[in-house]
Scaffold this motif. Structure first.
Motif, PDB file in Angstrom:
ATOM      1  N   HIS A 126     -26.200  23.608  67.649  1.00 23.27           N
ATOM      2  CA  HIS A 126     -26.669  22.385  68.294  1.00 23.27           C
ATOM      3  C   HIS A 126     -26.294  22.469  69.774  1.00 23.27           C
ATOM      4  CE1 HIS A 126     -26.162  21.489  64.038  1.00 23.27           C
ATOM      5  NE2 HIS A 126     -26.945  20.429  64.181  1.00 23.27           N
ATOM      6  N   THR A 127     -27.240  22.174  70.675  1.00 20.66           N
ATOM      7  CA  THR A 127     -27.011  22.381  72.100  1.00 20.66           C
ATOM      8  C   THR A 127     -27.248  21.102  72.896  1.00 20.66           C
ATOM      9  OG1 THR A 127     -27.825  24.648  71.807  1.00 20.66           O
ATOM     10  CG2 THR A 127     -27.536  23.865  74.057  1.00 20.66           C
ATOM     11  N   VAL A 128     -26.294  20.811  73.786  1.00 16.30           N
ATOM     12  CA  VAL A 128     -26.410  19.687  74.716  1.00 16.30           C
ATOM     13  C   VAL A 128     -26.771  20.248  76.086  1.00 16.30           C
ATOM     14  CG1 VAL A 128     -25.232  17.729  75.806  1.00 16.30           C
ATOM     15  CG2 VAL A 128     -24.686  18.357  73.432  1.00 16.30           C
ATOM     16  N   ALA A 149     -27.362  16.312  70.332  1.00 11.05           N
ATOM     17  CA  ALA A 149     -27.614  17.730  70.607  1.00 11.05           C
ATOM     18  C   ALA A 149     -28.870  18.201  69.874  1.00 11.05           C
ATOM     19  CB  ALA A 149     -26.412  18.567  70.196  1.00 11.05           C
ATOM     20  N   TYR A 186     -33.365  23.719  73.755  1.00  7.99           N
ATOM     21  CA  TYR A 186     -33.142  22.306  74.054  1.00  7.99           C
ATOM     22  C   TYR A 186     -34.218  21.374  73.496  1.00  7.99           C
ATOM     23  CZ  TYR A 186     -30.202  24.809  77.354  1.00  7.99           C
ATOM     24  OH  TYR A 186     -29.311  25.684  77.899  1.00  7.99           O
TER      25      TYR A 186
END
Length: 231
Positions: free
Chosen positions: A62-64, A28, A227
């Motif tokens: 935290h980004t997926v 992420a 992202y």
């Protein structure tokens, strides 16, 4: 301003979805930024010192991105792309037809919050958000809105300042987001935050992007911040 559908995902289906999150969480993208509650650059020429438009809060998450969810492998992506869910959300919101985002990164994303992560007080830039809680942290990670603080043509800056200063605790509610809960939330009108996550268990929440307009996608700037890349 908020609708909670607890148990939307059956308990026996959750472990497989959490396993998907575990597989993807390590990759992420981490953003740790300070910004205003209005998600805009502070304009010191337009607002006096101490004004909520100049206030800075911390957001760490935290980004997926959507394109990391293989459609042949991941049930979360299949759920988001299921027409029945799209029709249900449209019916609940009274907005039809709805369309999935065209954003290759942000149509659906997974928010991963680990110990120390938090989302500071802010308004959303979209009319509504559809989220699915998948795993709670050991402590903290509470979703706290102040519902309908912003009115039509009335920003109510004094009330916003009181919330930011911690002087309006009676207006802040904690919305339960137990695993499996689907939430529909009007974040453009309701100031909200996620409190700091505590403990080693990560908090997982999937965010599903829908709009009444066809072809909605994030700006290049938002993609790069959220992202770490542009698509």
């Amino acid at each position: 301003g908020v609708s909670i559908l607890a148990g939307f995902v059956r308990p026996d289906a959750l472990p497989a979805l959490v396993a998907e999150c575990d597989d993807l969480a390590a990759g992420a993208h981490h953003q740790d930024v300070r910004g205003t509650p209005y998600l805009e650059r502070p304009d010191v020429e337009a607002w006096p010192p101490g004004h909520p438009r100049l206030a800075l809060t911390r957001s760490s998450v935290h980004t997926v991105a959507y394109d990391r969810f293989d459609p042949a492998r991941f049930g979360l992506r299949a759920l988001y792309e299921w027409d029945v869910l799209l029709e249900l959300v449209a019916a609940l919101l009274g907005r039809s037809p709805l369309h999935r985002y065209a954003d290759p990164l942000g149509a659906m994303n997974l928010a991963v919050m680990v110990e120390g992560d938090e989302l500071g007080w802010h308004y959303d830039q979209t009319d509504f958000v559809v989220s699915l809680a998948l795993q709670s942290s050991d402590a903290g990670g509470d979703f706290e809105p102040v519902q309908h603080l912003r009115g039509d043509g009335d920003e109510r800056y004094d009330d916003v300042a009181a919330v930011l200063a911690g002087a309006a605790a009676d207006r802040v509610v904690t919305v339960p987001m137990t695993p499996g809960t689907l939430m529909l939330f009007e974040g453009r009108r309701s100031l909200h935050r996620v409190t700091a996550v505590l403990g080693p268990t990560p908090r997982y929440v999937a965010l599903f992007g829908y709009d009444t307009q066809v072809g909605t996608r994030s700006s290049d700037l938002l993609q790069r911040v959220r992202y770490g890349r542009v698509a």
